[in-house]
Write a protein that holds these residues in place. Structure first.
Motif, mmCIF file in Angstrom:
data_model
loop_
_atom_site.group_PDB
_atom_site.id
_atom_site.type_symbol
_atom_site.label_atom_id
_atom_site.label_comp_id
_atom_site.label_asym_id
_atom_site.label_seq_id
_atom_site.Cartn_x
_atom_site.Cartn_y
_atom_site.Cartn_z
ATOM 1 N N LEU A 1 -3.059 -3.964 6.653
ATOM 2 C CA LEU A 1 -2.906 -2.529 6.337
ATOM 3 C C LEU A 1 -3.762 -2.053 5.158
ATOM 4 N N THR B 1 -0.162 -5.994 -0.124
ATOM 5 C CA THR B 1 0.900 -6.813 0.472
ATOM 6 C C THR B 1 1.099 -8.093 -0.337
ATOM 7 N N LEU C 1 6.559 2.124 9.705
ATOM 8 C CA LEU C 1 6.857 0.693 9.833
ATOM 9 C C LEU C 1 7.785 0.446 11.021
ATOM 10 N N LEU D 1 5.555 -4.778 0.948
ATOM 11 C CA LEU D 1 4.453 -3.835 1.135
ATOM 12 C C LEU D 1 4.508 -2.801 0.013
ATOM 13 N N ILE E 1 9.980 -6.102 4.054
ATOM 14 C CA ILE E 1 10.007 -6.224 5.517
ATOM 15 C C ILE E 1 10.441 -7.647 5.845
ATOM 16 N N ARG F 1 3.022 -9.036 11.952
ATOM 17 C CA ARG F 1 2.749 -9.643 10.649
ATOM 18 C C ARG F 1 1.265 -9.484 10.265
ATOM 19 N N ILE G 1 0.403 -5.815 9.410
ATOM 20 C CA ILE G 1 0.869 -5.387 8.082
ATOM 21 C C ILE G 1 -0.036 -5.979 6.993
#
Ligand code: HEM
Length: 181
Positions: free
Chosen positions: A100, A121, A148, A131, A178, A94, A97
């Motif tokens: 990212l 995000t 991913l 995302l 996600i 988590r 991401i």
């Protein structure tokens, strides 16, 4: 794209299918390069030609090649060659991401001519992140899905990944949902 990407395709094909298959892929691609230099910027077309040639030689769809390559990039290239960068990216799937959008900032030191993707995000809930993926490059939707999936394996944290919007459906960019269930 930088040679590290083409080199990773070479490693994936060679390790999973053998040196002869890699040779066949190179011949099919028509690329007259003996070996790729990680720090040299190559035309994007080289990467696309290698992926298309792999699809044709292996007899699988291009999107399957890109998906496999995304997983390989995380589980081999990033894990084995960029451990410190991966650790700095976050200590859970988590967190990683959510970080990212700034991940490639660190890669500019190694690859000054980098043209990275852009991510945004949205935290929908504890169980769901959207995302957003923006790129001038076409056709990499399944590569991102594979990345991913690779991250989910890297953190040993199962998730479902659904592409809910895409340029393929006339949206402006891609959105991946996600979910932890
Ligand atoms: C240490 C790890 C990483 C390094 C060193 C790295 C570096 C690179 C490099 C060199 C490229 C080629 C672009 C160019 O040459 O202009 C690239 C492309 C890309 N990277 Fe990374 N990357 C890393 C991890 C990640 C992760 C974790 C993600 C997302 C999950 C990601 C997503 C992408 C995507 C989607 C592209 C394709 C370019 C596009 O869509 O326009 N990368 N990266």
């Amino acid at each position: 794209m930088y040679g590290i990407v083409n080199k990773a395709i070479e490693e994936l094909v060679t390790e999973k299918f053998g040196a002869e298959v890699w040779n066949a892929v190179k011949v099919k691609s028509g690329i007259k390069v003996d070996f790729f230099l990680s720090n040299e910027a190559y035309d994007d077309e080289v990467t696309y030609q290698l992926a298309n040639a792999a699809s044709s030689v292996l007899g699988v769809e291009l999107k399957e090649v890109l998906n496999l390559f995304g997983e390989w990039w995380i589980m081999h290239t990033c894990k084995e060659k960029y451990g410190a960068m991966m650790n700095a990216g976050g200590s859970s799937l988590r967190a990683f991401i959510l970080n990212l959008p700034r991940f490639h900032d660190r890669a500019f030191l190694m690859y000054p001519k980098l043209a990275p993707p852009e991510f945004k995000t949205v935290e929908v809930s504890e169980q769901q992140i959207l995302l957003h993926y923006y790129s001038n490059r076409e056709g990499l939707q399944e590569f991102v899905r594979g990345l991913l999936q690779g991250l989910s394996q890297f953190f040993n944290d199962p998730v479902t990944i659904e592409m809910v919007e895409s340029r393929l459906n006339n949206n402006h960019h891609e959105i991946y949902k996600i979910s932890w269930v």
